[in-house]
Design a protein around this motif. Structure first.
Motif, PDB file in Angstrom:
ATOM      1  N   GLN A   1       8.049  15.032 -12.759  1.00  0.00           N
ATOM      2  CA  GLN A   1       7.655  16.209 -11.990  1.00  0.00           C
ATOM      3  C   GLN A   1       6.214  16.124 -11.491  1.00  0.00           C
ATOM      4  O   GLN A   1       5.760  16.980 -10.733  1.00  0.00           O
ATOM      5  N   THR A   2       5.474  15.111 -11.922  1.00  0.00           N
ATOM      6  CA  THR A   2       4.077  14.960 -11.516  1.00  0.00           C
ATOM      7  C   THR A   2       3.824  13.624 -10.819  1.00  0.00           C
ATOM      8  O   THR A   2       2.677  13.224 -10.674  1.00  0.00           O
ATOM      9  N   ARG A   3       4.884  12.949 -10.384  1.00  0.00           N
ATOM     10  CA  ARG A   3       4.716  11.648  -9.751  1.00  0.00           C
ATOM     11  C   ARG A   3       4.097  11.795  -8.366  1.00  0.00           C
ATOM     12  O   ARG A   3       4.095  12.892  -7.790  1.00  0.00           O
ATOM     13  N   ALA A   4       3.635  10.684  -7.811  1.00  0.00           N
ATOM     14  CA  ALA A   4       2.913  10.720  -6.535  1.00  0.00           C
ATOM     15  C   ALA A   4       3.804  11.139  -5.376  1.00  0.00           C
ATOM     16  O   ALA A   4       3.491  12.067  -4.629  1.00  0.00           O
ATOM     17  N   GLY A   5       4.904  10.431  -5.167  1.00  0.00           N
ATOM     18  CA  GLY A   5       5.770  10.677  -4.019  1.00  0.00           C
ATOM     19  C   GLY A   5       7.222  10.449  -4.374  1.00  0.00           C
ATOM     20  O   GLY A   5       7.607  10.506  -5.545  1.00  0.00           O
TER      21      GLY A   5
ATOM     22  N   ILE B   1       8.171   4.208  -6.969  1.00  0.00           N
ATOM     23  CA  ILE B   1       7.606   5.490  -6.569  1.00  0.00           C
ATOM     24  C   ILE B   1       6.683   5.235  -5.387  1.00  0.00           C
ATOM     25  O   ILE B   1       5.747   4.430  -5.475  1.00  0.00           O
ATOM     26  N   LEU B   2       6.950   5.887  -4.280  1.00  0.00           N
ATOM     27  CA  LEU B   2       6.131   5.723  -3.089  1.00  0.00           C
ATOM     28  C   LEU B   2       4.946   6.682  -3.120  1.00  0.00           C
ATOM     29  O   LEU B   2       4.973   7.718  -3.805  1.00  0.00           O
ATOM     30  N   ASN B   3       3.906   6.344  -2.385  1.00  0.00           N
ATOM     31  CA  ASN B   3       2.854   7.304  -2.103  1.00  0.00           C
ATOM     32  C   ASN B   3       3.423   8.372  -1.170  1.00  0.00           C
ATOM     33  O   ASN B   3       4.416   8.134  -0.477  1.00  0.00           O
ATOM     34  N   PRO B   4       2.815   9.571  -1.150  1.00  0.00           N
ATOM     35  CA  PRO B   4       3.359  10.633  -0.283  1.00  0.00           C
ATOM     36  C   PRO B   4       3.484  10.156   1.166  1.00  0.00           C
ATOM     37  O   PRO B   4       2.505   9.704   1.757  1.00  0.00           O
ATOM     38  N   PRO B   5       4.674  10.236   1.730  1.00  0.00           N
ATOM     39  CA  PRO B   5       4.883   9.758   3.098  1.00  0.00           C
ATOM     40  C   PRO B   5       4.501  10.819   4.127  1.00  0.00           C
ATOM     41  O   PRO B   5       4.456  12.016   3.813  1.00  0.00           O
ATOM     42  N   PRO B   6       4.237  10.409   5.367  1.00  0.00           N
ATOM     43  CA  PRO B   6       3.998  11.396   6.429  1.00  0.00           C
ATOM     44  C   PRO B   6       5.289  12.148   6.742  1.00  0.00           C
ATOM     45  O   PRO B   6       6.383  11.728   6.363  1.00  0.00           O
ATOM     46  N   GLU B   7       5.163  13.255   7.440  1.00  0.00           N
ATOM     47  CA  GLU B   7       6.324  14.065   7.773  1.00  0.00           C
ATOM     48  C   GLU B   7       7.350  13.244   8.554  1.00  0.00           C
ATOM     49  O   GLU B   7       7.007  12.557   9.519  1.00  0.00           O
TER      50      GLU B   7
ATOM     51  N   PRO C   1       0.811  -1.231   0.000  1.00  0.00           N
ATOM     52  CA  PRO C   1       0.000   0.000   0.000  1.00  0.00           C
ATOM     53  C   PRO C   1       0.838   1.271   0.000  1.00  0.00           C
ATOM     54  O   PRO C   1       0.351   2.339  -0.395  1.00  0.00           O
ATOM     55  N   GLU C   2       2.096   1.173   0.424  1.00  0.00           N
ATOM     56  CA  GLU C   2       2.963   2.352   0.449  1.00  0.00           C
ATOM     57  C   GLU C   2       3.501   2.716  -0.935  1.00  0.00           C
ATOM     58  O   GLU C   2       4.072   3.800  -1.120  1.00  0.00           O
ATOM     59  N   VAL C   3       3.335   1.804  -1.902  1.00  0.00           N
ATOM     60  CA  VAL C   3       3.956   1.963  -3.218  1.00  0.00           C
ATOM     61  C   VAL C   3       2.921   2.407  -4.250  1.00  0.00           C
ATOM     62  O   VAL C   3       1.883   1.766  -4.429  1.00  0.00           O
ATOM     63  N   ALA C   4       3.225   3.516  -4.946  1.00  0.00           N
ATOM     64  CA  ALA C   4       2.343   4.012  -6.001  1.00  0.00           C
ATOM     65  C   ALA C   4       2.632   3.335  -7.339  1.00  0.00           C
ATOM     66  O   ALA C   4       1.717   3.085  -8.128  1.00  0.00           O
ATOM     67  N   ASP C   5       3.899   3.020  -7.611  1.00  0.00           N
ATOM     68  CA  ASP C   5       4.253   2.427  -8.903  1.00  0.00           C
ATOM     69  C   ASP C   5       5.624   1.769  -8.795  1.00  0.00           C
ATOM     70  O   ASP C   5       6.475   2.209  -8.015  1.00  0.00           O
ATOM     71  N   VAL C   6       5.812   0.708  -9.552  1.00  0.00           N
ATOM     72  CA  VAL C   6       7.106   0.038  -9.667  1.00  0.00           C
ATOM     73  C   VAL C   6       7.602   0.234 -11.089  1.00  0.00           C
ATOM     74  O   VAL C   6       6.887  -0.078 -12.050  1.00  0.00           O
ATOM     75  N   LEU C   7       8.803   0.756 -11.243  1.00  0.00           N
ATOM     76  CA  LEU C   7       9.387   1.043 -12.555  1.00  0.00           C
ATOM     77  C   LEU C   7      10.309  -0.101 -12.952  1.00  0.00           C
ATOM     78  O   LEU C   7      11.498  -0.108 -12.626  1.00  0.00           O
ATOM     79  N   HIS C   8       9.738  -1.078 -13.615  1.00  0.00           N
ATOM     80  CA  HIS C   8      10.481  -2.279 -14.006  1.00  0.00           C
ATOM     81  C   HIS C   8       9.920  -2.734 -15.358  1.00  0.00           C
ATOM     82  O   HIS C   8       8.781  -3.189 -15.433  1.00  0.00           O
ATOM     83  N   PRO C   9      10.696  -2.614 -16.426  1.00  0.00           N
ATOM     84  CA  PRO C   9      10.147  -2.914 -17.760  1.00  0.00           C
ATOM     85  C   PRO C   9       9.715  -4.358 -17.962  1.00  0.00           C
ATOM     86  O   PRO C   9       8.941  -4.643 -18.885  1.00  0.00           O
ATOM     87  N   ALA C  10      10.177  -5.280 -17.118  1.00  0.00           N
ATOM     88  CA  ALA C  10       9.768  -6.677 -17.263  1.00  0.00           C
ATOM     89  C   ALA C  10       8.402  -6.951 -16.652  1.00  0.00           C
ATOM     90  O   ALA C  10       7.840  -8.038 -16.858  1.00  0.00           O
ATOM     91  N   LEU C  11       7.837  -6.004 -15.917  1.00  0.00           N
ATOM     92  CA  LEU C  11       6.492  -6.176 -15.367  1.00  0.00           C
ATOM     93  C   LEU C  11       5.464  -5.894 -16.455  1.00  0.00           C
ATOM     94  O   LEU C  11       5.569  -4.884 -17.168  1.00  0.00           O
ATOM     95  N   PRO C  12       4.454  -6.737 -16.589  1.00  0.00           N
ATOM     96  CA  PRO C  12       3.436  -6.513 -17.626  1.00  0.00           C
ATOM     97  C   PRO C  12       2.755  -5.157 -17.542  1.00  0.00           C
ATOM     98  O   PRO C  12       2.306  -4.625 -18.557  1.00  0.00           O
TER      99      PRO C  12
END
Length: 388
Positions: free
Chosen positions: A355-359, A307-313, A274-285
């Motif tokens: 520049q527009t990614r989640a976290g 790319i993580l979701n925005p973390p708490p302070e 749940p902490e992860v917004a996206d995984v940058l891996h070209p082998a993933l479908p």
């Protein structure tokens, strides 16, 4: 060439082998600056005449890199950045225009925008997913296009054949940084790229204990230009580093299979967090470049982005402090698993998706430790991130 006609250094090796009555599995490691000759003809006619040009272990490594990349010529450098700079500088001069991918390794991009500018070369970024539309950026003075696949930190796959086709129609040369592909997973020269470059420091050496770079081509004329630039700049690779790179190549296939399996397992696991917004891996479908990766690559390795979701302070400080197996460190390709925050390194074109990614963007290298231990380490860090 028979034994009597061999170059002096070759005769010396043969003589030693005959005297000892044996040869070794490994090539001789000659730590030497000075090469000795019997006469003036040898001093000014033989090659190499000086240790900087490389001796036996260097020739063996060059031959191995040619086999690996499907090249005819290889030139060694002291590190990966030096190899990239050598390849680029061999193709451009004052007044020329260079196009380079916006996802290039940061120091390579810096060389293009700072050092080449001082040399009178205009370097321009392009979107790594531009494909054949790159032709719209060509100018009358465009001499070369520099690619990196996947992109450094962000792992985009460029449609290399499309770029090559567009460039070749205009007589423009292409270079590709193939460090991620390591020669085993990707064959740029077979796709029509003119020059392939690797940072041997990474998977070729494979043990985080040496530096090295290599520039490969099939073109005789380009090989001569690369050699001339290398000689003019005094570029060289230390014999011990050449030896370690050659040794690393022997286990490259086996190590990459292990890195690939663990990397994919960890990438799929992270994609469900749940902490992860996206995984940058070209082998993933789910990757937007998966089809291109399937077409042009034969496998993957342990390096990818998250790319993580925005973390708490204060969450990221707690995250990194909680890690024990993953350590923060640059480079990759060795036994050890590494993780780095990438935001401070990202200098991309205006409007880039970065520049527009989640976290926060992280880069992970999955080493050869047990994935169960790596998951446990990240689980603890994610708990710390959330403040639990």
């Amino acid at each position: 060439m028979n034994k009597d006609e061999a170059a002096p250094e070759t005769r010396l090796i043969h003589t030693r082998a005959e005297r000892l009555g044996r040869v070794t599995v490994n090539p001789p490691l000659e730590r030497a600056s000075t090469v000795l000759f019997r006469d003036e003809a040898g001093l000014y006619g033989a090659k190499p005449t000086y240790g900087r040009m490389g001796l036996t272990v260097h020739r063996e490594l060059e031959a191995a890199m040619c086999d690996l990349e499907g090249a005819r010529h290889a030139r060694l450098a002291g590190n990966g950045l030096q190899a990239c700079a050598l390849a680029i500088a061999s193709l451009v001069s004052s007044g020329d225009h260079l196009l380079f991918t916006d996802s290039a390794y940061g120091p390579t991009a810096r060389f293009c925008e700072r050092r080449l500018k001082a040399m009178g070369v205009d370097a321009e970024r392009f979107d790594p997913r531009i494909g054949d539309e790159i032709s719209s950026l060509f100018r009358p003075n465009t001499r070369a296009v520099f690619l990196e696949a996947p992109g450094s930190l962000t792992f985009e796959i460029t449609d290399t054949p499309a770029v090559v086709a567009a460039a070749s129609q205009r007589g423009i040369r292409t270079i590709l940084d193939n460090t991620w592909g390591a020669g085993l997973l990707h064959q740029p020269l077979a796709l029509g790229v003119d020059i392939s470059v690797q940072a041997l420091t990474k998977y070729a050496v494979g043990h985080a204990d040496a530096f090295g770079g290599a520039v490969m081509t099939r073109d005789n004329g380009l090989a001569a230009r690369i050699a001339a630039a290398s000689e003019d700049w005094g570029i060289a690779l230390a014999p011990d580093d050449a030896y370690l790179a050659l040794r690393g190549l022997r286990s490259l296939h086996t190590r990459l299979k292990a890195h690939e399996a663990s990397g994919l397992e960890m990438a799929h696991w992270l994609a469900e967090r749940p902490e992860v917004a996206d995984v940058l891996h070209p082998a993933l479908p789910a990757s937007p470049d998966h089809v291109l990766w399937q077409r042009d690559f034969t496998g993957s390795n342990g390096l990818f982005g998250v790319i993580l979701n925005p973390p708490p302070e204060g969450g990221m400080d707690r995250f990194f402090s909680a890690l024990s197996l993953f350590t923060l460190g640059f480079s990759w390709g060795g036994f050890e698993s590494l993780i780095i925050p990438c935001d401070q390194q990202l200098e991309r074109m205006k409007g880039s998706w970065t520049q527009t990614r989640a976290g926060p963007l992280l880069r992970l290298h999955i080493g050869l430790e047990a994935t169960s231990d790596l998951k446990r380490d990240l689980e603890g860090a994610f708990k710390a991130l959330s403040g639990n």
